[in-house]
Design a protein around this motif. Structure first.
Motif, PDB file in Angstrom:
ATOM      1  N   VAL A  44       0.840  -1.200   0.000  1.00 55.20           N
ATOM      2  CA  VAL A  44       0.000   0.000   0.000  1.00 55.20           C
ATOM      3  C   VAL A  44       0.875   1.249   0.000  1.00 55.20           C
ATOM      4  N   PHE A  45       1.981   1.207   0.720  1.00 54.49           N
ATOM      5  CA  PHE A  45       2.911   2.337   0.713  1.00 54.49           C
ATOM      6  C   PHE A  45       3.389   2.631  -0.706  1.00 54.49           C
ATOM      7  N   VAL A  46       3.738   1.596  -1.442  1.00 54.78           N
ATOM      8  CA  VAL A  46       4.190   1.775  -2.823  1.00 54.78           C
ATOM      9  C   VAL A  46       3.052   2.299  -3.694  1.00 54.78           C
ATOM     10  N   LEU A  47       1.868   1.743  -3.526  1.00 54.61           N
ATOM     11  CA  LEU A  47       0.718   2.145  -4.329  1.00 54.61           C
ATOM     12  C   LEU A  47       0.350   3.601  -4.069  1.00 54.61           C
ATOM     13  N   GLU A  48       0.356   4.013  -2.796  1.00 53.41           N
ATOM     14  CA  GLU A  48       0.065   5.405  -2.456  1.00 53.41           C
ATOM     15  C   GLU A  48       1.101   6.349  -3.073  1.00 53.41           C
ATOM     16  N   SER A  49       2.353   5.958  -2.996  1.00 53.63           N
ATOM     17  CA  SER A  49       3.426   6.809  -3.512  1.00 53.63           C
ATOM     18  C   SER A  49       3.348   6.966  -5.022  1.00 53.63           C
ATOM     19  N   ALA A  50       2.779   5.968  -5.705  1.00 53.06           N
ATOM     20  CA  ALA A  50       2.705   5.991  -7.161  1.00 53.06           C
ATOM     21  C   ALA A  50       1.459   6.691  -7.681  1.00 53.06           C
ATOM     22  N   ALA A  51       0.613   7.191  -6.784  1.00 54.93           N
ATOM     23  CA  ALA A  51      -0.599   7.896  -7.210  1.00 54.93           C
ATOM     24  C   ALA A  51      -0.221   9.179  -7.960  1.00 54.93           C
ATOM     25  N   PRO A  52      -1.124   9.708  -8.779  1.00 55.93           N
ATOM     26  CA  PRO A  52      -0.823  10.933  -9.533  1.00 55.93           C
ATOM     27  C   PRO A  52      -0.602  12.130  -8.622  1.00 55.93           C
ATOM     28  N   ALA A  53      -0.198  13.235  -9.197  1.00 54.79           N
ATOM     29  CA  ALA A  53       0.114  14.438  -8.423  1.00 54.79           C
ATOM     30  C   ALA A  53      -1.086  14.912  -7.616  1.00 54.79           C
ATOM     31  N   ALA A  54      -0.833  15.373  -6.404  1.00 51.14           N
ATOM     32  CA  ALA A  54      -1.891  15.788  -5.481  1.00 51.14           C
ATOM     33  C   ALA A  54      -2.421  17.179  -5.820  1.00 51.14           C
ATOM     34  N   VAL A  55      -3.608  17.461  -5.280  1.00 56.64           N
ATOM     35  CA  VAL A  55      -4.268  18.742  -5.526  1.00 56.64           C
ATOM     36  C   VAL A  55      -3.839  19.806  -4.515  1.00 56.64           C
ATOM     37  N   THR A  56      -3.571  19.398  -3.284  1.00 57.91           N
ATOM     38  CA  THR A  56      -3.249  20.371  -2.227  1.00 57.91           C
ATOM     39  C   THR A  56      -2.091  21.303  -2.586  1.00 57.91           C
ATOM     40  N   PRO A  57      -0.981  20.799  -3.152  1.00 57.49           N
ATOM     41  CA  PRO A  57       0.103  21.723  -3.529  1.00 57.49           C
ATOM     42  C   PRO A  57      -0.324  22.815  -4.496  1.00 57.49           C
ATOM     43  N   LEU A  58      -1.365  22.558  -5.287  1.00 58.53           N
ATOM     44  CA  LEU A  58      -1.852  23.589  -6.202  1.00 58.53           C
ATOM     45  C   LEU A  58      -2.361  24.794  -5.428  1.00 58.53           C
ATOM     46  N   ALA A  59      -3.109  24.528  -4.343  1.00 56.87           N
ATOM     47  CA  ALA A  59      -3.603  25.624  -3.511  1.00 56.87           C
ATOM     48  C   ALA A  59      -2.442  26.406  -2.893  1.00 56.87           C
ATOM     49  N   LEU A  60      -1.398  25.700  -2.483  1.00 59.44           N
ATOM     50  CA  LEU A  60      -0.227  26.369  -1.912  1.00 59.44           C
ATOM     51  C   LEU A  60       0.495  27.198  -2.971  1.00 59.44           C
ATOM     52  N   THR A  61       0.571  26.664  -4.184  1.00 63.86           N
ATOM     53  CA  THR A  61       1.239  27.389  -5.261  1.00 63.86           C
ATOM     54  C   THR A  61       0.485  28.661  -5.623  1.00 63.86           C
ATOM     55  N   ILE A  62      -0.836  28.564  -5.662  1.00 61.60           N
ATOM     56  CA  ILE A  62      -1.656  29.749  -5.943  1.00 61.60           C
ATOM     57  C   ILE A  62      -1.433  30.816  -4.874  1.00 61.60           C
ATOM     58  N   GLU A  63      -1.287  30.352  -3.630  1.00 64.25           N
ATOM     59  CA  GLU A  63      -1.150  31.276  -2.500  1.00 64.25           C
ATOM     60  C   GLU A  63       0.222  31.935  -2.454  1.00 64.25           C
ATOM     61  N   TYR A  64       1.276  31.183  -2.774  1.00 65.62           N
ATOM     62  CA  TYR A  64       2.628  31.667  -2.504  1.00 65.62           C
ATOM     63  C   TYR A  64       3.507  31.941  -3.719  1.00 65.62           C
ATOM     64  N   ALA A  65       3.168  31.346  -4.859  1.00 67.52           N
ATOM     65  CA  ALA A  65       4.072  31.487  -6.004  1.00 67.52           C
ATOM     66  C   ALA A  65       4.152  32.942  -6.452  1.00 67.52           C
ATOM     67  N   GLU A  66       5.341  33.349  -6.854  1.00 69.81           N
ATOM     68  CA  GLU A  66       5.545  34.722  -7.304  1.00 69.81           C
ATOM     69  C   GLU A  66       4.946  34.924  -8.693  1.00 69.81           C
ATOM     70  N   ASP A  67       4.732  36.163  -9.067  1.00 68.18           N
ATOM     71  CA  ASP A  67       4.170  36.476 -10.372  1.00 68.18           C
ATOM     72  C   ASP A  67       5.146  36.094 -11.484  1.00 68.18           C
ATOM     73  N   VAL A  68       4.590  35.937 -12.698  1.00 68.28           N
ATOM     74  CA  VAL A  68       5.419  35.557 -13.837  1.00 68.28           C
ATOM     75  C   VAL A  68       5.402  36.671 -14.877  1.00 68.28           C
ATOM     76  N   THR A  69       6.357  36.611 -15.768  1.00 69.61           N
ATOM     77  CA  THR A  69       6.431  37.585 -16.856  1.00 69.61           C
ATOM     78  C   THR A  69       5.274  37.359 -17.829  1.00 69.61           C
ATOM     79  N   PRO A  70       4.650  38.433 -18.316  1.00 67.78           N
ATOM     80  CA  PRO A  70       3.560  38.259 -19.283  1.00 67.78           C
ATOM     81  C   PRO A  70       3.995  37.393 -20.463  1.00 67.78           C
TER      82      PRO A  70
END
Length: 317
Positions: A254-280
């Motif tokens: 189960v540890f291996v199966l959990e680790s192989a799951a696709p990318a999580a959603v929670t980091p997206l919320a963190l990225t929206i909150e903290y990531a710096e602006d980008v060049t147009p």
């Protein structure tokens, strides 16, 4: 026969319910926020509490699982940093790549998948995996997401204590430690079990809705994180599982199966909150990460089917 069984018994049900959520979002104006809130604040905590109180896993297995989750995140961050440098990513996009690689979708995808594949032990192990990963996400993950930003990251640590999941886990652990766990047929445990079981289909509906709402704008730049999740993640997880030497092979699987799951959603919320602006004209870190979540989720259907079949057949671990 192994692949067919793995798909119909584990991956197929997840895909089917997620497709229903996708169609709901496409055909109606269904708002995902209430469903997501109910899952985070009621259903998932009930699932965690019931799973921990009723689990047969010992303290040693839980400690090894926690160590494995942290080790996996650290190793994947290091690997993703190296791959990111090779493909020319930098700044917030490099951080998004590391977040996508290090934190699998151990909740929305991992818990249902683990339960369908390995029963009650799979579900309990997956819940514990998600709990430890949440602590890592809101510490190390926040640091990565906020690197280079003007704001500090310590304020986001309160998220750990704002969500009921941590309290449900603490309550379950305390009850087990004190030896005062209610009977499985008690009103408390039956209620917790009933509410917790509802989290599985709800999480999958939310996953489908989120996939429909994803703005896929950077598919061509999702090759590196997708390759890390599909190819590198299972190999690294297997190596860590073998190094830790889990006494219960099901927990290791189960540890291996959990680790192989696709990318999580929670980091997206963190990225929206903290990531710096980008060049147009450039893609943003949230756009990069949301596309990665979509691509890895779709690509993982076949990969997880093969992995489940291999794990169930004993070819791995």
């Amino acid at each position: 026969m192994g692949l067919t069984t793995a798909f119909t018994s584990a991956v197929g049900p997840i895909l089917g319910i997620a497709v229903v959520g996708y169609l709901l979002a496409m055909l109606t104006d269904l708002d995902v926020e209430p469903l997501n809130t109910a899952g985070l604040y009621v259903l998932l905590p009930a699932l965690a509490f019931h799973s921990i109180v009723t689990t047969t896993l010992g303290g040693g297995a839980v400690a090894k699982l926690a160590l494995g989750v942290v080790a996996y995140a650290v190793v994947m961050i290091a690997v993703a940093w190296g791959v990111g440098k090779l493909v020319g990513e930098s700044g917030a996009l490099l951080g998004a790549l590391m977040l996508a690689a290090a934190f699998p979708n151990s909740g929305f995808v991992g818990i249902p998948l683990s339960e369908f594949a390995f029963g009650s032990v799979g579900r309990t192990t997956a819940v514990l995996y998600l709990t430890v990963q949440s602590l890592v996400v809101y510490t190390l993950g926040v640091y990565i997401a906020s690197s280079g930003a003007d704001r500090g990251f310590t304020d986001a640590l309160v998220e750990i204590f704002r969500l009921p999941l941590i309290y449900a886990v603490m309550a379950g652990v305390a009850i087990r430690a004190l030896g005062v766990a209610p009977g499985a047929d008690s009103a408390l445990m039956e209620t917790a079990g009933l509410v917790g079981n509802a989290s599985i289909p709800v999480m999958l509906l939310v996953l489908g809705i989120q996939l429909h709402e994803t703005d896929v704008t950077a598919v061509t730049r999702s090759v590196a994180p997708a390759a890390l999740k599909i190819a590198a993640a299972p190999v690294i997880a297997i190596a860590i599982a073998l190094a830790l030497g889990f006494a219960d092979p099901t927990v290791a699987k189960v540890f291996v199966l959990e680790s192989a799951a696709p990318a999580a959603v929670t980091p997206l919320a963190l990225t929206i909150e903290y990531a710096e602006d980008v060049t147009p004209g450039e893609i943003s870190a949230p756009e990069y990460l949301s596309t990665t979540i979509f691509v890895t989720t779709i690509a993982s259907i076949g990969a997880l089917t093969v992995l489940v079949a291999a794990l169930q057949a004993g070819f791995v671990l």
